[in-house]
Design an enzyme around this catalytic site. Structure first.
Site, PDB file in Angstrom:
ATOM      1  N   GLY A  91      46.034  66.170  66.513  1.00 18.68           N
ATOM      2  CA  GLY A  91      47.154  66.204  65.739  1.00 18.68           C
ATOM      3  C   GLY A  91      46.453  66.554  64.173  1.00 18.68           C
ATOM      4  O   GLY A  91      46.321  65.850  63.319  1.00 18.68           O
ATOM      5  N   SER A  92      44.759  66.966  64.017  1.00 16.90           N
ATOM      6  CA  SER A  92      43.453  66.753  62.944  1.00 16.90           C
ATOM      7  C   SER A  92      44.111  68.081  62.417  1.00 16.90           C
ATOM      8  O   SER A  92      44.372  67.707  60.838  1.00 16.90           O
ATOM      9  CB  SER A  92      41.955  66.785  62.808  1.00 16.90           C
ATOM     10  OG  SER A  92      42.847  68.495  63.784  1.00 16.90           O
TER      11      SER A  92
ATOM     12  N   MET B  95      50.383  72.768  72.769  1.00 12.13           N
ATOM     13  CA  MET B  95      49.854  73.894  73.944  1.00 12.13           C
ATOM     14  C   MET B  95      50.426  74.014  74.883  1.00 12.13           C
ATOM     15  O   MET B  95      50.626  73.998  76.071  1.00 12.13           O
ATOM     16  CB  MET B  95      48.879  72.797  74.971  1.00 12.13           C
ATOM     17  CG  MET B  95      47.736  71.917  73.424  1.00 12.13           C
ATOM     18  SD  MET B  95      46.995  74.132  73.061  1.00 12.13           S
ATOM     19  CE  MET B  95      45.742  73.462  71.992  1.00 12.13           C
ATOM     20  N   ARG B  96      51.239  75.131  74.827  1.00 16.89           N
ATOM     21  CA  ARG B  96      52.509  75.485  75.121  1.00 16.89           C
ATOM     22  C   ARG B  96      52.990  76.826  74.559  1.00 16.89           C
ATOM     23  O   ARG B  96      52.414  77.173  73.578  1.00 16.89           O
ATOM     24  CB  ARG B  96      53.503  75.116  75.532  1.00 16.89           C
ATOM     25  CG  ARG B  96      54.031  73.567  76.460  1.00 16.89           C
ATOM     26  CD  ARG B  96      54.692  73.094  76.120  1.00 16.89           C
ATOM     27  NE  ARG B  96      54.786  70.851  77.239  1.00 16.89           N
ATOM     28  CZ  ARG B  96      54.473  71.185  78.454  1.00 16.89           C
ATOM     29  NH1 ARG B  96      54.849  71.951  78.816  1.00 16.89           N
ATOM     30  NH2 ARG B  96      54.438  70.325  78.860  1.00 16.89           N
TER      31      ARG B  96
ATOM     32  N   HIS C 176      45.021  79.166  65.969  1.00 19.05           N
ATOM     33  CA  HIS C 176      44.813  79.528  67.081  1.00 19.05           C
ATOM     34  C   HIS C 176      42.363  79.822  66.788  1.00 19.05           C
ATOM     35  O   HIS C 176      42.333  79.707  65.968  1.00 19.05           O
ATOM     36  CB  HIS C 176      44.304  80.886  67.779  1.00 19.05           C
ATOM     37  CG  HIS C 176      44.335  81.243  68.839  1.00 19.05           C
ATOM     38  ND1 HIS C 176      44.490  80.267  70.064  1.00 19.05           N
ATOM     39  CD2 HIS C 176      42.971  82.435  68.836  1.00 19.05           C
ATOM     40  CE1 HIS C 176      43.648  81.071  71.104  1.00 19.05           C
ATOM     41  NE2 HIS C 176      42.526  81.277  70.220  1.00 19.05           N
TER      42      HIS C 176
HETATM   43  C1  GAR Z   1      42.560  73.637  67.776  1.00 23.34           C
HETATM   44  O1  GAR Z   1      41.966  73.935  67.529  1.00 23.34           O
HETATM   45  C2  GAR Z   1      43.989  74.049  67.114  1.00 23.34           C
HETATM   46  O2  GAR Z   1      43.260  75.975  66.924  1.00 23.34           O
HETATM   47  C3  GAR Z   1      43.996  74.830  68.929  1.00 23.34           C
HETATM   48  O3  GAR Z   1      43.901  73.174  69.572  1.00 23.34           O
HETATM   49  C4  GAR Z   1      43.285  72.752  68.551  1.00 23.34           C
HETATM   50  C5  GAR Z   1      44.798  71.586  67.806  1.00 23.34           C
HETATM   51  O4  GAR Z   1      43.780  70.419  66.930  1.00 23.34           O
HETATM   52  N1  GAR Z   1      45.354  74.595  69.390  1.00 23.34           N
HETATM   53  C6  GAR Z   1      44.721  76.170  70.705  1.00 23.34           C
HETATM   54  O5  GAR Z   1      44.206  76.006  70.936  1.00 23.34           O
HETATM   55  C7  GAR Z   1      46.659  76.864  70.393  1.00 23.34           C
HETATM   56  N2  GAR Z   1      46.274  78.311  71.833  1.00 23.34           N
HETATM   57  P1  GAR Z   1      44.185  69.324  65.855  1.00 23.34           P
HETATM   58  O6  GAR Z   1      45.149  68.520  67.655  1.00 23.34           O
HETATM   59  O7  GAR Z   1      42.990  68.425  65.857  1.00 23.34           O
HETATM   60  O8  GAR Z   1      45.422  70.206  65.266  1.00 23.34           O
END
Ligand code: GAR
Length: 217
Positions: free
Chosen positions: A14-15, A92-93, A111
């Site tokens: 969740g950053s 992630m879905r 992304h």
């Molecule tokens: C982030 O890097 C986001 O771009 C990626 O997951 C990470 C979540 O980080 N998303 C994907 O890969 C979607 N296909 P976070 O939980 O710290 O925001």
């Protein structure tokens, strides 16, 4: 004009959610974060919601008869709170039809690659393994495909020869935290127009979101 209410969907750390919270709390982003929905009871995003007094719900797909029921429940909870924009922040879905139909062109995703390159999971690792010299991140609207919707903002970063998945991810993440709040700001100010695949932005994008000098990272 009434304030835009946003709903966040997150599965993990969740950053990106935090970067949006920070912008809202400093009043640079004038929206209300109405709800966090997570599919993962262990998501650190929940701690962030608690700390900042944001309502959250854990909605687990395995407790529903079908994938459609799961997404219908999410759509219902968001509608109940009059959410006008759904923000996927490390969710992630692949979004299901009932949610897409309820929020047409009102769901955004971030992304960690320059789409249409390297969609799906582990965008940073894919970029590294392919050997590209530049990668980055993309904020886009969500459609029924995987990371295929109209692109709102992208930021590019250099890929260095000694990069690891971690170092590249970290460099990209710094830009994610800048372009995502900016995309939400543009939406909240009614400055985004979608024409087919193309997104037109009225007025200038805040140039500061691109101001991290890759040579000093
Ligand atoms: C982030 O890097 C986001 O771009 C990626 O997951 C990470 C979540 O980080 N998303 C994907 O890969 C979607 N296909 P976070 O939980 O710290 O925001």
């Amino acid at each position: 004009m009434s304030i835009l209410r946003i709903g966040i969907l997150a599965s993990g750390r969740g950053s990106n959610f935090q970067s949006i919270i920070n912008e809202v709390e400093s009043q640079r982003l004038k929206v209300k974060i109405s709800l966090l929905i997570t599919d993962n009871p262990l998501a650190f995003a929940i701690e962030r919601a608690k700390k900042h007094g944001i309502e959250y719900l854990v909605i687990k797909p395995e407790t529903f008869k079908s994938r459609d029921d799961f997404y219908k429940k999410i759509a219902d909870e968001l509608k109940k709170r009059e959410v006008g924009l759904v923000v996927l922040a490390g969710f992630m879905r692949i979004v299901g039809k009932p949610l897409l139909m309820e929020f047409p062109n009102k769901i955004m995703n971030i992304h960690p690659a320059l789409l249409p390159s390297f969609p799906g999971l582990h965008g940073q690792k894919q970029a590294l393994e392919y050997g590209v010299k530049i990668s980055g991140c993309t904020v886009h609207f969500v459609d029924e495909g995987m990371d295929t919707g109209p692109i709102i903002i992208q930021a590019a970063v250099s890929v260095f020869e000694d990069d690891t998945e971690e170092s590249l991810s970290e460099r990209i993440l710094r830009y994610e935290h800048k372009i995502y709040p900016e995309a939400i700001r543009l939406f909240s100010e009614g400055r985004i127009e979608i024409q087919g695949r193309k997104v037109k932005i009225k007025g200038a994008i805040n140039p500061e979101i691109f101001l991290i000098n890759p040579s000093i990272e």
